[in-house]
Write a protein that holds these residues in place. Structure first.
Motif, PDB file in Angstrom:
ATOM      1  N   ILE A 195      22.055 -21.094   7.911  1.00  0.00           N
ATOM      2  CA  ILE A 195      21.081 -21.602   8.899  1.00  0.00           C
ATOM      3  C   ILE A 195      19.689 -21.691   8.286  1.00  0.00           C
ATOM      4  CG2 ILE A 195      19.929 -21.070  11.101  1.00  0.00           C
ATOM      5  CD1 ILE A 195      22.651 -19.834  11.999  1.00  0.00           C
ATOM      6  N   VAL A 196      19.290 -20.597   7.599  1.00  0.00           N
ATOM      7  CA  VAL A 196      17.935 -20.562   7.016  1.00  0.00           C
ATOM      8  C   VAL A 196      17.745 -21.721   6.034  1.00  0.00           C
ATOM      9  CG1 VAL A 196      16.425 -19.245   5.452  1.00  0.00           C
ATOM     10  CG2 VAL A 196      17.563 -18.098   7.360  1.00  0.00           C
ATOM     11  N   PHE A 197      18.698 -21.899   5.127  1.00  0.00           N
ATOM     12  CA  PHE A 197      18.541 -22.960   4.111  1.00  0.00           C
ATOM     13  C   PHE A 197      18.743 -24.360   4.699  1.00  0.00           C
ATOM     14  CE2 PHE A 197      18.545 -19.387   1.326  1.00  0.00           C
ATOM     15  CZ  PHE A 197      17.764 -19.797   0.259  1.00  0.00           C
ATOM     16  N   TRP A 198      19.541 -24.452   5.744  1.00  0.00           N
ATOM     17  CA  TRP A 198      19.746 -25.736   6.419  1.00  0.00           C
ATOM     18  C   TRP A 198      18.444 -26.184   7.084  1.00  0.00           C
ATOM     19  CZ3 TRP A 198      22.954 -29.516   5.991  1.00  0.00           C
ATOM     20  CH2 TRP A 198      23.066 -30.475   7.005  1.00  0.00           C
ATOM     21  N   LYS A 199      17.678 -25.206   7.605  1.00  0.00           N
ATOM     22  CA  LYS A 199      16.395 -25.521   8.261  1.00  0.00           C
ATOM     23  C   LYS A 199      15.304 -25.784   7.207  1.00  0.00           C
ATOM     24  CE  LYS A 199      17.571 -24.820  12.617  1.00  0.00           C
ATOM     25  NZ  LYS A 199      17.603 -25.963  13.536  1.00  0.00           N
ATOM     26  N   ILE A 200      15.361 -25.015   6.117  1.00  0.00           N
ATOM     27  CA  ILE A 200      14.294 -25.104   5.096  1.00  0.00           C
ATOM     28  C   ILE A 200      14.398 -26.414   4.292  1.00  0.00           C
ATOM     29  CG2 ILE A 200      13.616 -24.139   2.835  1.00  0.00           C
ATOM     30  CD1 ILE A 200      14.018 -21.381   3.960  1.00  0.00           C
ATOM     31  N   ALA A 201      15.626 -26.804   3.962  1.00  0.00           N
ATOM     32  CA  ALA A 201      15.845 -27.942   3.051  1.00  0.00           C
ATOM     33  C   ALA A 201      15.085 -29.207   3.463  1.00  0.00           C
ATOM     34  CB  ALA A 201      17.339 -28.204   2.910  1.00  0.00           C
ATOM     35  N   PRO A 202      15.180 -29.671   4.746  1.00  0.00           N
ATOM     36  CA  PRO A 202      14.460 -30.907   5.098  1.00  0.00           C
ATOM     37  C   PRO A 202      12.942 -30.743   4.981  1.00  0.00           C
ATOM     38  CG  PRO A 202      16.045 -30.308   6.801  1.00  0.00           C
ATOM     39  CD  PRO A 202      15.968 -29.169   5.876  1.00  0.00           C
ATOM     40  N   ALA A 203      12.460 -29.545   5.349  1.00  0.00           N
ATOM     41  CA  ALA A 203      11.011 -29.313   5.309  1.00  0.00           C
ATOM     42  C   ALA A 203      10.490 -29.404   3.871  1.00  0.00           C
ATOM     43  CB  ALA A 203      10.703 -27.942   5.899  1.00  0.00           C
TER      44      ALA A 203
END
Lengths: 546, 254
Positions: free
Chosen positions: A49-57
């Protein structure tokens, strides 16, 4: 091979660890093996979840996005090698802690269980116990892999991470058997010299195995591989990562060959570990004669320094514990492993003499700090079931604290002097650097020994299980954090001084003032931790743990 | 003179009531045996005497010293052998005894002469420089017993002291306890071997499920049970209500 039996054995080993380390946890589910699975699964999901949210940003910034994509590729390729390194390092630190005495009288030796069944069961329990880090790595790389459309690569990573975990676990079984062989060989000879040689041998074995699977060295080698295939081809632990990389580059034949080679290597490690266990496991403890001289007690060195006879007795006993118990060798190996692996990594990465000197001084400060912290953190729990000897004896809490601190400090001081002399002779730094780092080492040794004892007396683990750690899991965590904070504060003036000297004139920041401040900080933390240790030991001595 | 006073002591481990309202008083030079089936609270009681476990209620005094308030003072007067002594396996026998002597602050000459005497008496001479990890169970027990005697305690607290001992060593321990009793040393010990309790104890306390069921001399126990002329085993079985074992044996043999 009876796989059901293998699974039952693995679960028994996991249960013994889970129940011993979480005995204070009230929720019953946390004392079952499923808890490890649940924690790892949760970590996997959270990392995803953390990396899924961070990646686009991150990707919204062009350069950062490219860097992240590159990092993802490196992570997917490097994860299996890192997992091998992690499993081996954790194993060397924690898996060899079972006393030779109890492992030899273990009921397991009397059961109709083959060496291959034992090795597989034990390896399965190791893989299961250390599943948290692979789970975090796989969760993070899955999110990034999906984002950058590399799910096929992630699937290979997942398979090789699984293989890597078992490969690491088999290596631990090999070390276990080799250590047993070394111990029994020297035990049969007896005598103080043989005991000393056995200790050095054990430390060397741990060092060799750790270096052979050093991730930093592997990483540097892999970097060179990425720009052109070179030495990594000859390093089997790099094969899983190489297979993924070849697959990424579209060379499927090479990738397939490396994948098969990885599996064959894992099989070979399993075979070697089974053969070593069959050959070198010692089911009966040997009778070891330490000396032939008649008993002739004397007033010892500490007695002459004003320590009470009880304090001197505890120091002597603990020193013998440290040098004679097989499970203690891993602790003495800590400073050696840290120093050698850090210096080896730095040497292989290149750098100027001055950088090398600075790096080695930082390494040695770190080695002294970690060693002092660990040695005193385990000093209470290592009493194990023999702790009743302390409870039934007329020893005051202050005496226990003073004795434990004295031993921790003396050993740390010895380590400090050896490293200090080595650095001084090898690099011949200026006297300012030598003075500063000697007193930094001394202050760190004092402060970390005291903090370690405080944590060790608050969170002792007296259990004698195959993976006893002498300090509870939460104690280990709290101790590491506390040690880092205290080490950071004590070391801050020296490191700031070293940094400022690069920019400003030396006169702007007095060496004497920095040295005094460093010592002062060390003394203050030592005193605070000493007082708290006395309180904790007094509380502990109120009732024998049941 | 009253050496040991256990006053209304209770101890629980979670829901398990290990010891319930136990009171025992022992005079100087007496040998008191504590009998009881497994889990009856004997070891817990002895550990509380030593201050290793804290009673939930009640108090224990050794020569008037409150064990909870002044544990170190009390421990100086006590020699203790636990049920399954776990010694420091990495020490040699003589190093372990040297450690215990130092903890009890014996001077160099005294500890040397006592350790040497005891090692000889218990036939451990020649093995004293070997690490304890290589000792048999009986040898470890001998070392634990020597350690308890070394500092000449006024009160001996022995939990199953004769476990694993060879007949000669067991005889030495029994005779030594008798000899020391004549010199005023008091002994409290638990045992499963009823013959030993019958042979050497001045008084016997029978515990069951954490409570004292019966207490007194052999003769007093026989009369309490209404079994004059019976053995201690018969009295014990009757008092603890465990005398009907025939049906169990028959069921097991099936």
């Amino acid at each position: 091979m009876n796989l059901r039996l293998v699974y039952r054995l693995a679960m028994v080993l996991v249960v013994s660890q889970v129940r011993a380390t979480r005995s204070r946890v009230r929720l019953r589910s946390f004392r079952r093996p499923i808890a490890i699975f649940a924690v790892s699964l949760t970590a996997f999901v959270l990392a995803f979840i953390v990396f899924w949210k961070i990646a686009p940003a991150i990707s919204s910034v062009e350069e950062a996005g490219m860097a992240l994509e590159d990092l993802t590729r490196q992570g997917l390729i490097g994860l299996p090698s890192f997992v091998i390194f992690f499993t081996i390092l954790s194993g060397l630190l924690w898996e060899l802690s079972y006393s030779a005495q109890f492992s030899s009288t273990d009921i397991i030796n009397a059961l109709p269980l083959s060496a291959s069944e034992y090795v597989l069961g034990s390896s399965l329990s190791v893989a299961y116990s250390y599943s948290l880090i692979p789970a975090i790595g796989l969760g993070a790389t899955l999110a990034l892999g999906l984002y950058f459309h590399s799910i096929d690569l992630w699937m290979m990573t997942a398979v090789f991470t699984f293989i890597g975990t078992f490969l690491g676990a088999f290596v631990i079984e090999i070390v276990r058997a080799v250590m047993s062989r070394t111990s029994s060989a020297f035990y049969r000879r007896g005598g103080r010299f043989a005991i000393a040689i056995r200790l050095v041998g054990a430390v060397l074995i741990l060092l060799v195995f750790q270096l052979a699977f050093n991730y930093r060295v592997m990483y540097i080698l892999l970097q060179s591989v990425i720009t052109g295939l070179t030495v990594a081809w000859f390093i089997p632990v790099a094969w899983p990562s190489l297979a993924i990389m070849e697959s990424y580059q579209g060379d499927y034949v090479t990738a397939f060959t490396l994948a098969i080679s990885s599996l064959v290597f894992m099989g070979a490690m399993f075979w070697v570990s089974v053969k070593l266990r069959e050959r070198y496991w010692v089911p009966i403890p040997a009778s070891i004669r330490i000396s032939t001289a008649p008993y002739s007690p004397k007033v010892g060195f500490l007695g002459k320094l004003g320590f009470s006879s009880a304090e001197s007795a505890i120091v002597k006993k603990d020193l013998r514990s440290l040098t004679r118990r097989r499970e203690m060798a891993r602790l003495l190996a800590i400073p050696v492993i840290i120093l050698v692996s850090m210096l080896a990594s730095f040497t292989s990465s290149g750098g100027s003499r001055l950088e090398f000197l600075a790096f080695s001084l930082v390494s040695f400060s770190l080695a002294v700090a970690i060693f002092s912290l660990v040695i005193s953190m385990i000093s209470i729990g290592q009493e194990a079931s023999a702790i009743w000897n302390i409870y039934s004896s007329p020893i005051a809490p202050k005496e226990i604290v003073r004795a434990k601190l004295m031993l921790g400090f003396l050993i740390s001081l010895a380590v400090l002097l050896v490293i200090f002399l080595a650095v001084g002779l090898l690099f011949r730094p200026s006297y300012q650097v030598l003075i500063l780092f000697f007193f930094l080492g001394l202050s760190l040794a004092m402060a970390e020994t005291s903090v370690g004892l405080m944590i060790g007396s608050k969170f002792p683990d007296f259990s004698e299980i195959p993976r006893s750690r002498f300090v509870t899991f939460s104690g280990g965590f709290v101790g590491t954090v506390a040690g880092l904070i205290v080490g950071g504060i004590v070391g801050a003036p020296a490191f700031i001084y070293a940094f400022v000297r690069q920019i400003f004139e030396p006169s702007e920041y007095s060496l004497a003032a920095v040295t005094v401040l460093t010592i002062l900080l060390g003394v203050v933390f030592s005193l605070i931790a000493y007082k708290l240790s006395v309180i904790k030991i007094s509380e502990l001595l109120k009732e024998l743990p049941t | 003179m009253r050496v040991l006073s256990i006053n209304s002591v209770s101890k629980s481990f979670g829901p398990v009531k290990a010891v319930q309202n136990v009171s025992v008083e022992i005079e100087a030079g007496k040998i008191q045996g504590i009998l009881g089936p497994n889990g009856s609270g004997k070891s817990t009681t002895l550990k509380m005497v030593l201050g290793m476990l804290k009673p939930d209620s009640g108090s224990i005094k050794v020569y008037g010293v409150d064990v909870q308030r002044s544990p170190i003072e009390a421990k100086r007067m006590i020699g203790y052998v636990p049920e399954s002594p776990r010694l420091y396996e990495f020490l040699t026998g003589v190093e372990y005894l040297d450690f215990i002597s130092d903890v009890h602050r014996l001077d160099v000459e005294t500890k040397k002469s006592r350790i040497t005497e005891f090692l000889e008496a218990f036939e451990l001479e020649g093995r004293e420089n070997e690490m304890i990890s290589g000792y048999s169970q009986g040898m470890k027990q001998k070392i634990a017993i020597i350690a308890a005697f070394l500092h000449r305690p006024k009160l001996l607290v022995f939990d199953e002291p004769l476990n694993g001992l060879d007949p000669k060593a067991a005889r030495i321990v029994k005779d030594l306890i008798h000899k020391l009793a004549r010199d005023g040393v008091t002994t409290i010990f638990s045992t499963h071997i009823l013959e030993i309790a019958e042979a050497i104890c001045d008084g016997i306390t029978i515990m069951y499920e954490g409570r004292i069921l019966a207490e007194g001399t052999m003769q007093e126990l026989r009369s309490q049970a209404g079994m004059l002329g019976s053995t201690l085993e018969d009295v014990f079985m009757k008092v603890t209500g465990t005398n009907d074992v025939r049906s169990i044996v028959e069921a097991l043999a099936r």
